[in-house]
Design a protein around this motif. Structure first.
Motif, mmCIF file in Angstrom:
data_model
loop_
_atom_site.group_PDB
_atom_site.id
_atom_site.type_symbol
_atom_site.label_atom_id
_atom_site.label_comp_id
_atom_site.label_asym_id
_atom_site.label_seq_id
_atom_site.Cartn_x
_atom_site.Cartn_y
_atom_site.Cartn_z
ATOM 1 N N PRO A 1 87.059 48.071 79.128
ATOM 2 C CA PRO A 1 86.196 47.235 78.283
ATOM 3 C C PRO A 1 86.709 45.812 78.075
ATOM 4 O O PRO A 1 85.916 44.869 78.106
ATOM 5 C CB PRO A 1 86.161 47.992 76.958
ATOM 6 N N ILE A 2 88.009 45.651 77.884
ATOM 7 C CA ILE A 2 88.532 44.326 77.532
ATOM 8 C C ILE A 2 88.287 43.306 78.638
ATOM 9 O O ILE A 2 88.184 42.114 78.367
ATOM 10 C CB ILE A 2 90.019 44.402 77.126
ATOM 11 N N THR A 3 88.133 43.748 79.874
ATOM 12 C CA THR A 3 87.861 42.812 80.957
ATOM 13 C C THR A 3 86.461 42.222 80.853
ATOM 14 O O THR A 3 86.165 41.219 81.491
ATOM 15 C CB THR A 3 88.034 43.467 82.342
ATOM 16 N N ARG A 4 85.624 42.820 80.035
ATOM 17 C CA ARG A 4 84.242 42.339 79.841
ATOM 18 C C ARG A 4 84.082 41.586 78.512
ATOM 19 O O ARG A 4 83.021 41.050 78.241
ATOM 20 C CB ARG A 4 83.261 43.513 79.841
ATOM 21 N N PHE A 5 85.130 41.578 77.691
ATOM 22 C CA PHE A 5 85.045 40.931 76.390
ATOM 23 C C PHE A 5 84.965 39.414 76.521
ATOM 24 O O PHE A 5 85.668 38.809 77.329
ATOM 25 C CB PHE A 5 86.261 41.259 75.520
ATOM 26 N N SER A 6 84.133 38.826 75.685
ATOM 27 C CA SER A 6 84.091 37.370 75.576
ATOM 28 C C SER A 6 85.240 36.928 74.668
ATOM 29 O O SER A 6 85.904 37.756 74.029
ATOM 30 C CB SER A 6 82.758 36.928 74.965
ATOM 31 N N LYS A 7 85.443 35.635 74.589
ATOM 32 C CA LYS A 7 86.469 35.097 73.686
ATOM 33 C C LYS A 7 86.170 35.522 72.247
ATOM 34 O O LYS A 7 87.077 35.907 71.508
ATOM 35 C CB LYS A 7 86.526 33.571 73.796
ATOM 36 N N ALA A 8 84.908 35.492 71.863
ATOM 37 C CA ALA A 8 84.518 35.905 70.502
ATOM 38 C C ALA A 8 84.821 37.386 70.273
ATOM 39 O O ALA A 8 85.289 37.763 69.190
ATOM 40 C CB ALA A 8 83.035 35.625 70.267
ATOM 41 N N ASP A 9 84.578 38.225 71.288
ATOM 42 C CA ASP A 9 84.886 39.648 71.165
ATOM 43 C C ASP A 9 86.380 39.860 70.921
ATOM 44 O O ASP A 9 86.776 40.642 70.056
ATOM 45 C CB ASP A 9 84.500 40.415 72.439
ATOM 46 N N VAL A 10 87.203 39.142 71.674
ATOM 47 C CA VAL A 10 88.658 39.268 71.537
ATOM 48 C C VAL A 10 89.100 38.806 70.153
ATOM 49 O O VAL A 10 89.962 39.429 69.521
ATOM 50 C CB VAL A 10 89.390 38.484 72.652
ATOM 51 N N GLU A 11 88.491 37.738 69.640
ATOM 52 C CA GLU A 11 88.845 37.250 68.307
ATOM 53 C C GLU A 11 88.492 38.276 67.228
ATOM 54 O O GLU A 11 89.284 38.518 66.320
ATOM 55 C CB GLU A 11 88.157 35.909 68.036
ATOM 56 N N VAL A 12 87.323 38.888 67.338
ATOM 57 C CA VAL A 12 86.909 39.904 66.361
ATOM 58 C C VAL A 12 87.845 41.115 66.454
ATOM 59 O O VAL A 12 88.302 41.647 65.436
ATOM 60 C CB VAL A 12 85.437 40.319 66.569
ATOM 61 N N MET A 13 88.171 41.547 67.675
ATOM 62 C CA MET A 13 89.078 42.670 67.861
ATOM 63 C C MET A 13 90.462 42.356 67.276
ATOM 64 O O MET A 13 91.050 43.187 66.586
ATOM 65 C CB MET A 13 89.230 43.011 69.345
ATOM 66 N N THR A 14 90.962 41.161 67.523
ATOM 67 C CA THR A 14 92.278 40.765 67.031
ATOM 68 C C THR A 14 92.314 40.764 65.505
ATOM 69 O O THR A 14 93.279 41.242 64.896
ATOM 70 C CB THR A 14 92.676 39.382 67.592
ATOM 71 N N ARG A 15 91.260 40.255 64.876
ATOM 72 C CA ARG A 15 91.194 40.275 63.400
ATOM 73 C C ARG A 15 91.191 41.714 62.892
ATOM 74 O O ARG A 15 91.842 42.028 61.889
ATOM 75 C CB ARG A 15 89.966 39.521 62.900
ATOM 76 N N ALA A 16 90.475 42.601 63.577
ATOM 77 C CA ALA A 16 90.427 44.010 63.170
ATOM 78 C C ALA A 16 91.798 44.663 63.315
ATOM 79 O O ALA A 16 92.216 45.450 62.447
ATOM 80 C CB ALA A 16 89.384 44.771 63.979
ATOM 81 N N ILE A 17 92.511 44.351 64.395
ATOM 82 C CA ILE A 17 93.853 44.902 64.589
ATOM 83 C C ILE A 17 94.767 44.439 63.461
ATOM 84 O O ILE A 17 95.484 45.243 62.857
ATOM 85 C CB ILE A 17 94.417 44.510 65.973
ATOM 86 N N ASN A 18 94.748 43.144 63.152
ATOM 87 C CA ASN A 18 95.593 42.620 62.070
ATOM 88 C C ASN A 18 95.250 43.252 60.723
ATOM 89 O O ASN A 18 96.137 43.630 59.956
ATOM 90 C CB ASN A 18 95.479 41.098 61.987
ATOM 91 N N LYS A 19 93.962 43.384 60.440
ATOM 92 C CA LYS A 19 93.527 43.987 59.178
ATOM 93 C C LYS A 19 94.006 45.439 59.095
ATOM 94 O O LYS A 19 94.527 45.870 58.060
ATOM 95 C CB LYS A 19 91.999 43.934 59.073
ATOM 96 N N ALA A 20 93.842 46.186 60.167
ATOM 97 C CA ALA A 20 94.262 47.592 60.174
ATOM 98 C C ALA A 20 95.772 47.714 59.989
ATOM 99 O O ALA A 20 96.242 48.539 59.194
ATOM 100 C CB ALA A 20 93.833 48.264 61.477
ATOM 101 N N LEU A 21 96.531 46.884 60.703
ATOM 102 C CA LEU A 21 97.988 46.960 60.614
ATOM 103 C C LEU A 21 98.496 46.541 59.241
ATOM 104 O O LEU A 21 99.518 47.056 58.772
ATOM 105 C CB LEU A 21 98.629 46.113 61.712
ATOM 106 N N ASP A 22 97.797 45.630 58.585
ATOM 107 C CA ASP A 22 98.171 45.219 57.225
ATOM 108 C C ASP A 22 97.705 46.219 56.182
ATOM 109 O O ASP A 22 98.124 46.158 55.029
ATOM 110 C CB ASP A 22 97.577 43.840 56.902
ATOM 111 N N GLY A 23 96.843 47.137 56.575
ATOM 112 C CA GLY A 23 96.268 48.107 55.645
ATOM 113 C C GLY A 23 97.061 49.399 55.568
ATOM 114 O O GLY A 23 98.222 49.483 55.967
ATOM 115 N N GLU A 24 96.383 50.404 55.092
ATOM 116 C CA GLU A 24 96.986 51.708 54.845
ATOM 117 C C GLU A 24 97.021 52.546 56.124
ATOM 118 O O GLU A 24 96.049 52.575 56.889
ATOM 119 C CB GLU A 24 96.147 52.427 53.787
ATOM 120 N N ASP A 25 98.138 53.238 56.341
ATOM 121 C CA ASP A 25 98.251 54.124 57.494
ATOM 122 C C ASP A 25 97.193 55.216 57.428
ATOM 123 O O ASP A 25 96.886 55.737 56.358
ATOM 124 C CB ASP A 25 99.646 54.770 57.544
ATOM 125 N N GLY A 26 96.632 55.538 58.581
ATOM 126 C CA GLY A 26 95.633 56.597 58.663
ATOM 127 C C GLY A 26 94.209 56.155 58.392
ATOM 128 O O GLY A 26 93.280 56.932 58.577
#
Length: 122
Positions: A28-53
Motif C-alpha cells: 500500500p505505501i507505494t501508492r500513498f500520496s504525500k498527504a497519505d504519508v503525512e496522515v499516517m505519520t501523524r497517526a503513528i505519532n499519536k498512537a505511540l504517544d498514547g496508551e499501549d493497546g
C-alpha cells in the motif's frame, strides 16, 4: 516523514535491490500520496504517544487508510515501543510489527519517533 520512508523500506525485508523492489511494489505505501504519508505519520505519532493497546485508526482520501496499535517494547527500553502498523490502499493490504524509539534529536523538524527496525519476535 522519515519514519514512513524507513517503514516502507523495512516492510520489504529484502536484501537485494531487485528483490527489494519486487517485494515492495505491491504494498500500500507505494501508492500513498504525500498527504497519505503525512496522515499516517501523524497517526503513528499519536498512537505511540498514547496508551499501549489502544488502536489509532487513520484515513486519507477515498482509498488510503490504516491503523497503529502500540505496546511495550519487548526489550524493555523505556523510550521505545512496539507497534503493529496496518496499511491499506484500495485492494492492497500490508501489516507489520515495528520498534519505534523516541527521537532524542533537538534538530528543527526532527521526527518525534524513529523506526528502530522491524520486529520479528526475537
Amino acid at each position: 516523514m522519515a519514519a514512513a520512508a524507513v517503514l516502507a523500506a523495512a516492510s520489504a525485508g529484502a536484501q537485494r535491490p531487485l528483490s527489494n523492489y519486487n517485494s515492495m511494489r505491491d504494498t500500500p505505501i507505494t501508492r500513498f500520496s504525500k498527504a497519505d504519508v503525512e496522515v499516517m505519520t501523524r497517526a503513528i505519532n499519536k498512537a505511540l504517544d498514547g496508551e499501549d493497546g489502544v488502536t489509532t485508526k487513520w484515513e486519507s482520501g477515498a482509498s488510503a487508510s490504516g491503523s497503529v496499535t502500540p505496546s511495550k517494547d519487548p526489550k524493555g527500553r523505556p523510550d521505545c515501543k512496539l507497534a503493529r502498523v496496518e496499511n491499506r490502499h484500495g485492494s492492497l493490504q500490508n501489516a507489520g510489527d515495528y520498534i519505534f524509539c523516541r527521537n532524542k534529536s533537538s534538530a528543527k523538524g526532527a521526527p518525534q519517533w524513529k523506526v528502530a527496525g522491524p520486529w520479528s519476535g526475537s
